[in-house]
Scaffold this motif. Sequence first.
Motif, short mmCIF file in Angstrom:
data_model
loop_
_atom_site.label_atom_id
_atom_site.label_comp_id
_atom_site.label_asym_id
_atom_site.label_seq_id
_atom_site.Cartn_x
_atom_site.Cartn_y
_atom_site.Cartn_z
N ILE A 163 4.63 -21.61 36.67
CA ILE A 163 4.71 -20.74 35.56
C ILE A 163 5.80 -21.42 34.74
O ILE A 163 6.53 -21.90 34.94
CB ILE A 163 5.32 -19.47 35.89
N PRO A 164 5.29 -21.57 33.41
CA PRO A 164 5.99 -22.25 32.27
C PRO A 164 7.56 -21.71 32.14
O PRO A 164 7.74 -20.33 32.42
CB PRO A 164 5.26 -22.05 30.95
N LEU A 165 8.26 -22.36 31.87
CA LEU A 165 9.75 -21.98 32.02
C LEU A 165 10.55 -22.37 30.66
O LEU A 165 9.84 -22.99 29.98
CB LEU A 165 10.70 -22.93 32.95
N ARG A 166 11.49 -21.33 30.24
CA ARG A 166 12.29 -21.60 29.10
C ARG A 166 13.67 -21.76 29.82
O ARG A 166 14.06 -21.00 30.13
CB ARG A 166 12.26 -20.33 28.11
N LEU A 167 14.29 -22.89 29.49
CA LEU A 167 15.80 -23.31 29.91
C LEU A 167 16.50 -22.97 28.54
O LEU A 167 16.38 -23.47 27.34
CB LEU A 167 15.77 -24.52 30.15
N ARG A 168 17.47 -21.98 28.97
CA ARG A 168 18.73 -21.50 27.94
C ARG A 168 19.81 -22.62 28.05
O ARG A 168 20.45 -22.61 29.39
CB ARG A 168 19.10 -20.17 28.00
N LEU A 169 20.42 -23.27 27.07
CA LEU A 169 21.54 -24.29 27.40
C LEU A 169 22.58 -23.69 26.75
O LEU A 169 22.65 -22.74 25.89
CB LEU A 169 21.05 -25.41 26.38
N SER A 170 23.81 -24.18 26.91
CA SER A 170 25.24 -23.68 26.68
C SER A 170 25.27 -23.84 25.38
O SER A 170 26.31 -22.96 24.82
CB SER A 170 26.25 -24.61 27.68
N ASP A 171 24.91 -24.45 24.52
CA ASP A 171 24.81 -24.56 22.92
C ASP A 171 24.17 -23.51 22.29
O ASP A 171 23.98 -23.76 20.98
CB ASP A 171 24.81 -26.01 22.56
N GLY A 172 23.21 -22.69 22.94
CA GLY A 172 22.26 -21.85 22.47
C GLY A 172 20.87 -22.48 22.21
O GLY A 172 20.09 -21.52 21.97
N ARG A 173 20.67 -23.41 22.50
CA ARG A 173 19.18 -24.21 22.31
C ARG A 173 18.55 -23.55 23.48
O ARG A 173 18.92 -23.24 24.64
CB ARG A 173 19.33 -25.57 22.19
N THR A 174 17.17 -23.55 23.22
CA THR A 174 16.13 -23.49 24.47
C THR A 174 15.22 -24.66 24.70
O THR A 174 15.02 -25.36 23.52
CB THR A 174 15.31 -22.27 23.95
N PHE A 175 14.61 -24.71 25.79
CA PHE A 175 14.05 -26.03 25.86
C PHE A 175 12.83 -25.67 26.88
O PHE A 175 12.92 -24.96 27.97
CB PHE A 175 14.45 -27.06 26.51
N ASP A 176 11.61 -25.59 26.35
CA ASP A 176 10.33 -24.93 27.22
C ASP A 176 9.85 -26.26 28.08
O ASP A 176 9.77 -27.32 27.60
CB ASP A 176 9.44 -24.56 26.26
#
Length: 79
Positions: free
Chosen positions: A16-29
Motif C-alpha cells: 500500500i503506498p506510503l507517506r512518510l512525515r519528516l521532522s522538518d514538516g516535509r512529506t515523502f511518498d
Amino acid sequence: MTPEALANELNRDPFIPLRLRLSDGRTFDVNNPGLCFVARLALYAFRAKPHDALAEDVEVVSIRHIVSVETISSSSAQR
C-alpha cells in the motif's frame, strides 16, 4: 521509526503506498517499494521514469527524521 519497522511497511503484501512525515514538516511518498533500500540509518529511494530500468537520482531520508508513516491511495501519491 526503526529500520525494521520501515522495512516491514515496505514489504507488505500487497503493498500500500506510503507517506512518510519528516521532522522538518516535509512529506515523502513511496509508491514503489522495489525502488527503496532500507539501511540502518537511512532510506534510499530511487526515482525512475515509468518503464525505464535506469534510476534518474536517489533521495536519502534519515530514518531518525521519520516521525510517522501513513498509507495513502495511489491516486493521491505525489512522488
